[in-house]
Design an enzyme around this catalytic site. Structure first.
Site, PDB file in Angstrom:
ATOM      1  CG  HIS A 201      -5.109   7.870   4.604  1.00  0.00           C
ATOM      2  ND1 HIS A 201      -4.545   8.604   3.599  1.00  0.00           N
ATOM      3  CD2 HIS A 201      -5.324   6.641   4.100  1.00  0.00           C
ATOM      4  CE1 HIS A 201      -4.411   7.843   2.517  1.00  0.00           C
ATOM      5  NE2 HIS A 201      -4.883   6.646   2.789  1.00  0.00           N
ATOM      6  N   GLY A 202      -7.086   8.035   8.597  1.00  0.00           N
ATOM      7  CA  GLY A 202      -7.171   8.299  10.042  1.00  0.00           C
ATOM      8  C   GLY A 202      -8.606   8.514  10.475  1.00  0.00           C
TER       9      GLY A 202
ATOM     10  CG  ASP B 114      -1.969   0.959   1.314  1.00  0.00           C
ATOM     11  OD1 ASP B 114      -2.442   1.362   0.241  1.00  0.00           O
ATOM     12  OD2 ASP B 114      -2.370   1.343   2.439  1.00  0.00           O
TER      13      ASP B 114
ATOM     14  CB  THR C  56      -7.352   4.326  11.538  1.00  0.00           C
ATOM     15  OG1 THR C  56      -6.438   5.022  10.686  1.00  0.00           O
ATOM     16  CG2 THR C  56      -7.322   4.948  12.912  1.00  0.00           C
TER      17      THR C  56
ATOM     18  CG  HIS D 234      -6.699   4.817  -0.292  1.00  0.00           C
ATOM     19  ND1 HIS D 234      -5.449   4.449   0.159  1.00  0.00           N
ATOM     20  CD2 HIS D 234      -6.818   4.292  -1.527  1.00  0.00           C
ATOM     21  CE1 HIS D 234      -4.843   3.751  -0.784  1.00  0.00           C
ATOM     22  NE2 HIS D 234      -5.655   3.646  -1.821  1.00  0.00           N
ATOM     23  N   GLY D 235      -9.020   5.468   3.221  1.00  0.00           N
ATOM     24  CA  GLY D 235      -9.595   6.193   4.362  1.00  0.00           C
ATOM     25  C   GLY D 235     -10.921   5.607   4.823  1.00  0.00           C
ATOM     26  N   GLY D 236     -11.006   4.279   4.843  1.00  0.00           N
ATOM     27  CA  GLY D 236     -12.278   3.629   5.185  1.00  0.00           C
ATOM     28  C   GLY D 236     -12.739   3.827   6.621  1.00  0.00           C
TER      29      GLY D 236
ATOM     30  CD  GLU E 291      -4.261   8.493  -3.432  1.00  0.00           C
ATOM     31  OE1 GLU E 291      -4.028   7.433  -2.835  1.00  0.00           O
ATOM     32  OE2 GLU E 291      -4.330   9.598  -2.872  1.00  0.00           O
TER      33      GLU E 291
ATOM     34  CG  ASP F 242       0.181   7.903  -2.837  1.00  0.00           C
ATOM     35  OD1 ASP F 242      -0.176   8.716  -3.715  1.00  0.00           O
ATOM     36  OD2 ASP F 242      -0.081   8.044  -1.635  1.00  0.00           O
TER      37      ASP F 242
HETATM   38  P1  13P Z   1      -7.859   4.493   7.347  1.00  0.00           P
HETATM   39  O1  13P Z   1      -6.691   4.465   8.268  1.00  0.00           O
HETATM   40  O2  13P Z   1      -8.627   5.754   7.418  1.00  0.00           O
HETATM   41  O3  13P Z   1      -8.743   3.299   7.525  1.00  0.00           O
HETATM   42  O4  13P Z   1      -7.289   4.448   5.854  1.00  0.00           O
HETATM   43  C1  13P Z   1      -6.739   3.269   5.379  1.00  0.00           C
HETATM   44  C2  13P Z   1      -6.124   3.430   4.053  1.00  0.00           C
HETATM   45  O5  13P Z   1      -6.643   4.090   3.189  1.00  0.00           O
HETATM   46  C3  13P Z   1      -4.865   2.732   3.820  1.00  0.00           C
HETATM   47  O6  13P Z   1      -4.338   2.999   2.581  1.00  0.00           O
END
Ligand code: 13P
Length: 280
Positions: A177-178, A81, A230, A205-207, A133, A103
């Site tokens: 993210h986070g 990743d 996260t 991303h950033g789920g 991306e 990325d």
């Molecule tokens: P989160 O940490 O917000 O879940 O994002 C994960 C991510 O997109 C890893 O590439």
């Protein structure tokens, strides 16, 4: 079994669901994710980002991830990743990862296309999938920077996909993210436009912190891979803390079970939302 990420995402496209891509930092997290996958008969992706290698060296965790996928009951792709350097991307490919991301989202479009193309050429020798991306997902993978969200321009996504030949494309639609400071408002108009004009499976991303109904809507609108990091780390930490609070830790192996359990519960919850259960 270890599979190519391209095949997992193609099946997700046919079946109208999304595959969970879970970030892992140690063996316990790998075991927890694969326990959920086996129980729910779900394909999954195990991933680690380049910024996390200072805590979990690729030479050590990479072979563990690949071996775990090979021994898994369901199809598992192993993904590198947010690759930043060709050196680490090459190492992941040498270790048997079936997918890598370059990325270049922080670069000007031309430069992002040129660098991503190099990764596509490199990965072709291994028949591995490549994710790119376009646009900027907010925050940062390890919380060290607060990168501003820059939503993807659909016409850039079309050009990027055509010129690079990537197998999966991460887009920015208000995700970060986070942990989110407030509930994210995803730009479904942008997602719809990208999904209509780009053939390749899209990646969210950033789920962590995205509402279940938004996940479902994304998974029905071109998003075929959803990254969760996260939430896994938080779930593992909370599970360990709960065990201590209950005086349930008598020794190291209680601690270890708590970690596996935290990762398992988190992966299970997301697999059910993404609709990838019973798809193995
Ligand atoms: P989160 O940490 O917000 O879940 O994002 C994960 C991510 O997109 C890893 O590439």
């Amino acid at each position: 079994m270890l599979v190519n990420m391209r095949d997992l995402l193609a099946a997700a496209k046919d079946g109208n669901y999304a595959v969970g891509s879970f970030s892992v930092a140690n063996m316990e997290m790998v075991l927890g994710v694969l326990k959920a996958a086996a129980e729910l008969k779900a394909p999954v992706i195990l991933q680690i980002a380049e910024v996390r290698l200072k805590q979990s060296p690729l030479e050590l965790i990479g072979p563990l991830m690949v071996a775990a996928a090979e021994n898994a009951e369901t199809p598992v792709a192993v993904h590198f990743d947010h690759g930043k350097t060709l050196e680490k991307i090459s190492l992941a490919l040498d270790l048997g990862f079936t997918s890598v991301m370059f990325d270049g989202s922080h670069l000007p479009l031309e430069e992002n296309i040129a660098q991503t193309k190099k990764t596509v050429m490199l990965a072709a020798d291994y028949d591995a999938a490549v994710e790119g991306e376009i646009g900027c997902v907010g925050g940062s993978e390890d919380g060290s920077e607060d990168i501003a969200i820059n939503c993807t321009r659909p016409r850039d996504a079309v050009r990027f996909a055509q010129e690079t030949g990537v197998d999966a494309l991460a887009i920015a639609i208000g995700n970060a993210h986070g942990n989110y400071k407030s509930t994210p408002k995803l730009r479904f108009d942008i997602l719809e436009s990208c999904a209509e004009s780009v053939e390749v499976p899209l990646v969210l991303h950033g789920g962590t912190g995205i509402r279940p109904e938004d996940f479902v809507r994304c998974s029905k609108t071109g998003i075929k891979k959803i990254n969760i990091a996260t939430a896994t780390f938080d779930a593992v930490e909370k599970s360990v803390r709960t065990c201590y609070n209950r005086n349930a830790v008598q020794g190291y192996y209680d601690l270890q079970s708590a970690e596996v359990e935290g990762a398992y519960e988190n992966a299970k919850r997301h697999i059910l939302i993404f609709g990838s259960d019973n798809k193995a």
